[in-house]
Every structure is written in C-alpha cells, then in structure tokens.
Design an enzyme around this catalytic site. Structure first.
Site, PDB file in Angstrom:
ATOM      1  N   ASN A  22       0.837  -1.208   0.000  1.00 33.61           N
ATOM      2  CA  ASN A  22       0.000   0.000   0.000  1.00 33.61           C
ATOM      3  C   ASN A  22       0.867   1.251   0.000  1.00 33.61           C
ATOM      4  OD1 ASN A  22      -2.942  -0.672   0.017  1.00 33.61           O
ATOM      5  ND2 ASN A  22      -2.244  -2.010   1.681  1.00 33.61           N
ATOM      6  N   LEU A  98      -2.611   3.226  17.874  1.00 35.05           N
ATOM      7  CA  LEU A  98      -2.246   4.572  18.313  1.00 35.05           C
ATOM      8  C   LEU A  98      -3.053   4.948  19.555  1.00 35.05           C
ATOM      9  CD1 LEU A  98      -2.167   6.392  14.846  1.00 35.05           C
ATOM     10  CD2 LEU A  98      -0.208   5.576  16.167  1.00 35.05           C
ATOM     11  N   ASN A 112      -6.788   4.847   7.642  1.00 37.22           N
ATOM     12  CA  ASN A 112      -6.278   3.472   7.716  1.00 37.22           C
ATOM     13  C   ASN A 112      -6.927   2.660   6.604  1.00 37.22           C
ATOM     14  OD1 ASN A 112      -5.007   1.115   8.791  1.00 37.22           O
ATOM     15  ND2 ASN A 112      -6.943   0.543   9.771  1.00 37.22           N
ATOM     16  N   HIS A 114      -8.186  -1.243   5.742  1.00 38.95           N
ATOM     17  CA  HIS A 114      -8.488  -2.509   6.423  1.00 38.95           C
ATOM     18  C   HIS A 114      -9.028  -3.521   5.403  1.00 38.95           C
ATOM     19  CE1 HIS A 114      -9.419  -5.045   9.824  1.00 38.95           C
ATOM     20  NE2 HIS A 114     -10.571  -5.313   9.246  1.00 38.95           N
TER      21      HIS A 114
HETATM   22  C1  GRF Z   1      -3.143  -4.808   4.248  1.00 39.25           C
HETATM   23  O1  GRF Z   1      -3.925  -5.941   4.001  1.00 39.25           O
HETATM   24  C2  GRF Z   1      -3.906  -3.786   5.046  1.00 39.25           C
HETATM   25  O2  GRF Z   1      -5.257  -3.753   4.746  1.00 39.25           O
HETATM   26  C3  GRF Z   1      -3.699  -4.277   6.455  1.00 39.25           C
HETATM   27  O3  GRF Z   1      -2.369  -4.716   6.474  1.00 39.25           O
HETATM   28  C4  GRF Z   1      -1.979  -5.125   5.171  1.00 39.25           C
HETATM   29  C5  GRF Z   1      -0.744  -4.350   4.793  1.00 39.25           C
HETATM   30  O4  GRF Z   1      -0.196  -4.760   3.579  1.00 39.25           O
HETATM   31  N1  GRF Z   1      -4.006  -3.248   7.404  1.00 39.25           N
HETATM   32  P1  GRF Z   1       0.996  -3.974   2.910  1.00 39.25           P
HETATM   33  O5  GRF Z   1       2.113  -3.890   3.953  1.00 39.25           O
HETATM   34  O6  GRF Z   1       0.503  -2.602   2.538  1.00 39.25           O
HETATM   35  O7  GRF Z   1       1.418  -4.768   1.715  1.00 39.25           O
END
Ligand code: GRF
Length: 195
Positions: A22, A98, A112, A114
C-alpha cells in the site's frame, strides 16, 4: 480545522510495519503530477519491514521507531510529524494501535486501510474468518481512525466476491490488489470533501 485542499501538496506521513504494497501504491500516486499529496516521512515500528526499501528507493525520509516503550515511541512520532509539518497520516499495515493522544492531536487526519467490508470483520485474520464463515462477499475499506479499533468513518469501500474455490491466501491476494487501487482514490476523495 486546517484546510486540506489548498494550492500546495499535502504533506503526508505513511506508517508501516511490513511488506508495504500500500505504501508503494501511495508513493506512485504521490509522484503523479496532479497528485494532491507529497509523502514526506515514512515511519516503521519494525526495522526489518520490507516496505522500508520503497522509502530508500524513492529517497523518502524514513524513521524506525522502537516501540519497547509506547509512550516514548509516540512522543518521538509526534515530534517528527510536527517537525515535518505533516498534515495527514496514512496507516498502511501499521501493526500498532495509536493512543488517544495522537488520535486527538491528528483528529480526522489519520486514515487506515483494512482488508474487510467494515463494520464486518474488524481486527486481525479477516480473510481466515471470512472463509470460515462462508461469506459470499468481502472487501476492503479506507476509514478515518478514531479511538475504537477499525471503527472510524468510512471514506471508501469496495466489495469483492468470494469464490467457492478461494482459500484465505487467494482471497488475501485479490483483496490486496483492490486495496492498492482504492487507497489513493480514498485520499483524493477525502481531500476533496474536506475543503
Ligand atoms: C493490508 O492488508 C492492510 O489492509 C492491512 O495490512 C496489510 C498491509 O499490507 N491493514 P501492505 O504492507 O501494505 O502490503
């Protein structure tokens, strides 16, 4: 509250703990000419997080925060957010919760992502639980962070079909691809609706 969509690009900090797909997608988004954001600081609580490589590769400042003492860790985070004039925090696989202090200081300014169709399946192991419960759909959600886990206002959400042949890994992979797509879109939407 401070304006978000001024003329200047918004200074963003991304918090990670691991892989960083991400983060990668947000960096790519920030590099677009018309992008409303600039990623100024990447914070990781884990010195071995793979995602840190994206910071290095793109010459973005990064900071490893030792979380042995949460209070000290958060103070260090706050000092650095201030120092870098951060206006928006994006959590991207950040595995620490946090405290109210940070959430209040950055009220309505922490997002965030999820991997579920919130408010369903808050917390960890979402895909495993979705498969176990034979859900027909799952999804992913970008939401504001408040003091309750995975419960803040939803900014953007995408529904994803669960196939009969899916297991938690195939599902996680498909959901992640959509996560990477919607996080930049959610930021754009969020900034656009907070003039
Ligand atoms: C993702 O599935 C996100 O939704 C969750 O943690 C994971 C992080 O993946 N909170 P990355 O590190 O961004 O590849």
């Amino acid at each position: 509250m401070e304006k978000l969509n001024g003329n200047k690009k918004l200074a963003v900090s991304v918090f990670i703990s691991g892989r960083g797909t991400n983060l990668k997608s947000l960096i790519e988004f920030s590099k677009k000419k018309k992008s409303p954001i600039k990623i100024v600081l990447i914070i990781s609580n884990n010195k071995s997080a793979k995602g840190i490589n994206y910071a290095k590769k793109n010459k973005i400042k990064f900071l490893i925060i030792n979380y042995k003492n949460k209070k000290k860790a958060e103070n260090k985070i706050l000092i650095n957010l201030k120092k870098n004039k951060i206006k928006l925090v994006c959590l991207a696989g950040f595995m620490k919760i946090l405290s109210k202090k940070i959430i209040n200081i950055y009220k309505n300014r922490i997002l965030n992502i999820h991997p579920s169709l919130l408010p369903k399946y808050k917390g960890l192991n979402t895909h495993q639980r979705v498969i176990k419960n034979k859900e027909k759909f799952t999804g992913c959600t970008v939401h504001l962070v408040n003091s309750k886990l995975d419960s803040g206002k939803i900014i953007l959400q995408k529904k994803i079909k669960v196939f009969k042949k899916d297991n938690e890994y195939s599902l996680a992979k498909r959901v992640l691809e959509v996560e990477n797509l919607i996080y930049p879109r959610a930021i754009k939407k969020f900034i656009g609706t907070n003039p």
